[in-house]
Each structure stands twice: as C-alpha cells, then as structure tokens.
Design a protein around this motif. Structure first.
Motif, PDB file in Angstrom:
ATOM      1  N   LEU A   3      84.536  80.373  73.583  1.00 50.62           N
ATOM      2  CA  LEU A   3      83.800  79.834  72.306  1.00 50.62           C
ATOM      3  C   LEU A   3      82.458  79.572  72.570  1.00 50.62           C
ATOM      4  CD1 LEU A   3      86.823  77.379  70.811  1.00 50.62           C
ATOM      5  CD2 LEU A   3      86.305  79.978  70.232  1.00 50.62           C
ATOM      6  N   GLU A   4      81.717  80.251  71.627  1.00 49.18           N
ATOM      7  CA  GLU A   4      80.348  80.229  71.734  1.00 49.18           C
ATOM      8  C   GLU A   4      79.837  79.501  70.234  1.00 49.18           C
ATOM      9  OE1 GLU A   4      77.844  83.517  72.612  1.00 49.18           O
ATOM     10  OE2 GLU A   4      79.446  84.221  74.058  1.00 49.18           O
ATOM     11  N   VAL A   5      78.789  78.559  70.423  1.00 53.07           N
ATOM     12  CA  VAL A   5      78.432  78.042  69.433  1.00 53.07           C
ATOM     13  C   VAL A   5      77.777  78.866  68.418  1.00 53.07           C
ATOM     14  CG1 VAL A   5      76.629  76.073  68.297  1.00 53.07           C
ATOM     15  CG2 VAL A   5      77.851  75.671  70.482  1.00 53.07           C
ATOM     16  N   GLY A   6      78.087  78.830  66.953  1.00 49.94           N
ATOM     17  CA  GLY A   6      77.642  79.736  66.086  1.00 49.94           C
ATOM     18  C   GLY A   6      78.611  80.846  65.665  1.00 49.94           C
ATOM     19  N   THR A   7      79.640  81.099  66.402  1.00 50.45           N
ATOM     20  CA  THR A   7      80.511  82.129  66.137  1.00 50.45           C
ATOM     21  C   THR A   7      81.647  81.649  65.146  1.00 50.45           C
ATOM     22  OG1 THR A   7      82.239  81.382  68.009  1.00 50.45           O
ATOM     23  CG2 THR A   7      80.447  83.300  68.416  1.00 50.45           C
ATOM     24  N   VAL A   8      82.185  82.736  64.408  1.00 52.89           N
ATOM     25  CA  VAL A   8      83.051  82.465  63.409  1.00 52.89           C
ATOM     26  C   VAL A   8      84.434  83.162  63.666  1.00 52.89           C
ATOM     27  CG1 VAL A   8      83.503  82.972  61.004  1.00 52.89           C
ATOM     28  CG2 VAL A   8      81.278  82.366  61.329  1.00 52.89           C
ATOM     29  N   VAL A   9      85.291  82.242  63.739  1.00 55.50           N
ATOM     30  CA  VAL A   9      86.633  82.884  64.164  1.00 55.50           C
ATOM     31  C   VAL A   9      87.610  82.055  63.255  1.00 55.50           C
ATOM     32  CG1 VAL A   9      86.023  82.663  66.612  1.00 55.50           C
ATOM     33  CG2 VAL A   9      86.990  80.834  65.587  1.00 55.50           C
ATOM     34  N   GLU A  10      88.716  82.972  63.271  1.00 56.71           N
ATOM     35  CA  GLU A  10      89.949  82.420  62.317  1.00 56.71           C
ATOM     36  C   GLU A  10      90.871  81.592  63.099  1.00 56.71           C
ATOM     37  OE1 GLU A  10      92.062  85.401  60.424  1.00 56.71           O
ATOM     38  OE2 GLU A  10      90.988  85.824  59.031  1.00 56.71           O
ATOM     39  N   GLY A  11      91.430  80.555  62.555  1.00 49.82           N
ATOM     40  CA  GLY A  11      92.320  79.554  63.144  1.00 49.82           C
ATOM     41  C   GLY A  11      93.366  79.095  62.210  1.00 49.82           C
ATOM     42  N   LYS A  12      94.397  78.440  62.756  1.00 49.79           N
ATOM     43  CA  LYS A  12      95.522  77.863  62.062  1.00 49.79           C
ATOM     44  C   LYS A  12      95.396  76.534  61.934  1.00 49.79           C
ATOM     45  CE  LYS A  12     100.467  78.254  61.522  1.00 49.79           C
ATOM     46  NZ  LYS A  12     101.601  78.827  62.194  1.00 49.79           N
ATOM     47  N   VAL A  13      95.531  75.840  60.755  1.00 51.72           N
ATOM     48  CA  VAL A  13      95.324  74.191  60.703  1.00 51.72           C
ATOM     49  C   VAL A  13      96.815  73.750  61.050  1.00 51.72           C
ATOM     50  CG1 VAL A  13      95.104  72.406  58.912  1.00 51.72           C
ATOM     51  CG2 VAL A  13      93.797  74.418  58.476  1.00 51.72           C
ATOM     52  N   THR A  14      96.673  72.878  62.197  1.00 51.15           N
ATOM     53  CA  THR A  14      97.839  72.460  62.891  1.00 51.15           C
ATOM     54  C   THR A  14      98.200  70.843  62.541  1.00 51.15           C
ATOM     55  OG1 THR A  14      96.625  71.721  64.912  1.00 51.15           O
ATOM     56  CG2 THR A  14      97.783  74.128  64.853  1.00 51.15           C
ATOM     57  N   GLY A  15      97.036  70.211  61.984  1.00 49.19           N
ATOM     58  CA  GLY A  15      97.196  68.763  61.668  1.00 49.19           C
ATOM     59  C   GLY A  15      96.138  68.232  60.729  1.00 49.19           C
ATOM     60  N   ILE A  16      96.642  67.348  59.739  1.00 49.53           N
ATOM     61  CA  ILE A  16      95.334  66.704  58.877  1.00 49.53           C
ATOM     62  C   ILE A  16      95.489  65.308  59.182  1.00 49.53           C
ATOM     63  CG2 ILE A  16      94.780  66.468  56.513  1.00 49.53           C
ATOM     64  CD1 ILE A  16      95.975  69.341  56.213  1.00 49.53           C
ATOM     65  N   THR A  17      94.268  64.779  59.016  1.00 50.65           N
ATOM     66  CA  THR A  17      94.253  63.279  59.189  1.00 50.65           C
ATOM     67  C   THR A  17      93.234  62.939  58.147  1.00 50.65           C
ATOM     68  OG1 THR A  17      91.925  63.220  60.587  1.00 50.65           O
ATOM     69  CG2 THR A  17      94.272  63.350  61.858  1.00 50.65           C
ATOM     70  N   ASN A  18      92.691  61.401  57.938  1.00 50.05           N
ATOM     71  CA  ASN A  18      91.902  60.998  56.911  1.00 50.05           C
ATOM     72  C   ASN A  18      90.316  61.522  57.204  1.00 50.05           C
ATOM     73  OD1 ASN A  18      94.053  59.904  55.542  1.00 50.05           O
ATOM     74  ND2 ASN A  18      93.774  57.940  56.542  1.00 50.05           N
ATOM     75  N   PHE A  19      90.379  61.961  58.489  1.00 56.46           N
ATOM     76  CA  PHE A  19      88.787  62.143  58.682  1.00 56.46           C
ATOM     77  C   PHE A  19      88.830  63.608  59.096  1.00 56.46           C
ATOM     78  CE2 PHE A  19      90.933  60.677  62.493  1.00 56.46           C
ATOM     79  CZ  PHE A  19      90.968  61.594  63.656  1.00 56.46           C
ATOM     80  N   GLY A  20      89.601  64.474  59.065  1.00 59.09           N
ATOM     81  CA  GLY A  20      89.335  65.695  59.240  1.00 59.09           C
ATOM     82  C   GLY A  20      90.570  66.481  59.563  1.00 59.09           C
ATOM     83  N   ALA A  21      90.513  67.873  60.043  1.00 58.48           N
ATOM     84  CA  ALA A  21      91.632  68.542  60.071  1.00 58.48           C
ATOM     85  C   ALA A  21      91.634  69.343  61.518  1.00 58.48           C
ATOM     86  CB  ALA A  21      91.799  69.786  59.113  1.00 58.48           C
ATOM     87  N   PHE A  22      92.762  69.405  62.012  1.00 61.69           N
ATOM     88  CA  PHE A  22      92.966  70.171  63.678  1.00 61.69           C
ATOM     89  C   PHE A  22      93.138  71.596  63.446  1.00 61.69           C
ATOM     90  CE2 PHE A  22      92.892  65.690  64.283  1.00 61.69           C
ATOM     91  CZ  PHE A  22      92.294  65.509  65.440  1.00 61.69           C
ATOM     92  N   VAL A  23      92.406  72.386  63.848  1.00 59.22           N
ATOM     93  CA  VAL A  23      92.513  73.761  63.982  1.00 59.22           C
ATOM     94  C   VAL A  23      92.703  74.504  65.299  1.00 59.22           C
ATOM     95  CG1 VAL A  23      91.470  76.033  63.138  1.00 59.22           C
ATOM     96  CG2 VAL A  23      91.070  73.996  61.885  1.00 59.22           C
ATOM     97  N   GLU A  24      94.046  75.055  65.476  1.00 54.91           N
ATOM     98  CA  GLU A  24      94.260  75.899  66.512  1.00 54.91           C
ATOM     99  C   GLU A  24      93.576  77.204  66.564  1.00 54.91           C
ATOM    100  OE1 GLU A  24      97.818  78.006  69.047  1.00 54.91           O
ATOM    101  OE2 GLU A  24      98.437  76.687  67.384  1.00 54.91           O
ATOM    102  N   LEU A  25      92.590  77.429  67.605  1.00 52.10           N
ATOM    103  CA  LEU A  25      91.786  78.616  67.626  1.00 52.10           C
ATOM    104  C   LEU A  25      92.551  79.650  68.583  1.00 52.10           C
ATOM    105  CD1 LEU A  25      88.694  76.697  68.216  1.00 52.10           C
ATOM    106  CD2 LEU A  25      89.283  77.672  66.176  1.00 52.10           C
ATOM    107  N   PRO A  26      92.087  80.906  68.715  1.00 46.58           N
ATOM    108  CA  PRO A  26      92.355  81.958  69.487  1.00 46.58           C
ATOM    109  C   PRO A  26      92.148  81.508  70.833  1.00 46.58           C
ATOM    110  CG  PRO A  26      90.925  82.948  67.740  1.00 46.58           C
ATOM    111  CD  PRO A  26      90.928  81.317  67.752  1.00 46.58           C
ATOM    112  N   GLY A  27      93.106  81.765  71.770  1.00 42.54           N
ATOM    113  CA  GLY A  27      93.188  81.540  73.139  1.00 42.54           C
ATOM    114  C   GLY A  27      93.502  80.150  73.431  1.00 42.54           C
ATOM    115  N   GLY A  28      94.430  79.468  72.449  1.00 39.36           N
ATOM    116  CA  GLY A  28      95.053  78.213  72.640  1.00 39.36           C
ATOM    117  C   GLY A  28      94.344  77.189  72.253  1.00 39.36           C
ATOM    118  N   LYS A  29      92.889  76.905  72.408  1.00 42.13           N
ATOM    119  CA  LYS A  29      92.235  75.904  72.127  1.00 42.13           C
ATOM    120  C   LYS A  29      92.372  75.214  70.754  1.00 42.13           C
ATOM    121  CE  LYS A  29      88.441  75.153  75.223  1.00 42.13           C
ATOM    122  NZ  LYS A  29      88.053  73.855  75.463  1.00 42.13           N
ATOM    123  N   THR A  30      92.116  73.927  70.729  1.00 43.53           N
ATOM    124  CA  THR A  30      92.207  73.325  69.444  1.00 43.53           C
ATOM    125  C   THR A  30      90.853  72.693  69.063  1.00 43.53           C
ATOM    126  OG1 THR A  30      94.479  72.882  69.737  1.00 43.53           O
ATOM    127  CG2 THR A  30      93.325  71.364  68.089  1.00 43.53           C
TER     128      THR A  30
END
Length: 147
Positions: A3-30
């Motif tokens: 992952l490079e800063v500034g790149t735009v990728v698609e990911g799947k929302v895996t969790g939602i909290t009061n302060f943000g949302a967690f997104v699973e990125l390509p390559g298995g990173k979150t």
C-alpha cells in the motif's frame, strides 16, 4: 500488495465503531476510516453512510511503522464540480440604489471626488429617512403628532 500513500483502492467494510469504520483491503490488510473521513459533510452516525459488507473506494492517507493504515472515503470521491463563487448581481438592493462605483475621470482631483461622494451620500441618507418616515406613518417620534 504494497500500500502506498495516495493510492485509491476498493475494500470491504468489516466493522463499524463510533469513531470509524474498518475496511479490509486487497492483500488481506485492514485499515481504518476515521469518522471525519467518511463523507464530505458532518457525520454524526457512521451507519448513515456505510454498512458492514459494503464495498467502498478508499484513499490511503498514511501507513504507520507498526502497520496501521489510515484511510479516507471522502478523499477517494471524485472532486465536486466547482461553483462560481461570485455572487449573482441583485436587482433589488436596499433602497434600489446603484451600489457600483461610478466611472472615474482621471483628471478629477481628490477634492472633486470627495465632494461628489458627500453629495451622493447625503442624497441617499435623505431618501432613506423619507422611506423610514413613510413606514412610521409620518408621525414624529417625540411629539406623536403628524408632520
């Protein structure tokens, strides 16, 4: 995938909290999208904008040394069309006066311009006072009698 800063990728929302949302990125990173980066407007409730399982486009804002990935949904959106910030000319200005500056004559002295300004200003004030008196019914404020 690195992952490079500034790149735009698609990911799947895996969790939602009061302060943000967690997104699973390509390559298995979150990564996490902070609440302030969910939408280009004020977000009180994240679930109003994203839901678990939703596929979203995110922009990588930063990757820390310990592997935490900071993401933004709003910065991955296409830029909004620019709106002309100059206000449209208004026909009904207060007092229906022409508020644009008169064309200047290069040969006018400062005193001439000041005299013209004072005269115009006096006329405008006089017209405004007449308008206010007609709205009050033409009664004098101090005596209560009609003028």
């Amino acid at each position: 995938m690195q992952l490079e800063v500034g790149t735009v990728v698609e990911g799947k929302v895996t969790g939602i909290t009061n302060f943000g949302a967690f997104v699973e990125l390509p390559g298995g990173k979150t990564g996490m999208v902070h609440i302030s980066e969910v939408a280009p407007t004020f977000v009180k409730e994240i679930r109003d904008f994203v839901s678990e399982g939703q596929v979203v486009k995110v922009k990588v804002l930063s990757v820390s040394e310990d592997g935490k990935v900071s993401l933004s949904i709003k910065k991955a959106l296409p830029p909004a069309p620019r709106v002309n910030s100059t206000p449209a000319p208004r026909a009904n200005r207060p007092g229906n006066y022409e508020w644009q500056a008169n064309k200047r004559n290069e040969s006018d002295s400062f005193e001439d311009m000041l005299s013209r300004f004072k005269q115009t200003s006096d006329e405008k004030i006089s017209d405004l006072k007449k308008g206010l008196e007609s709205k009050r019914g033409g009664f004098s404020r101090h005596t209560g009698q009609q003028k």
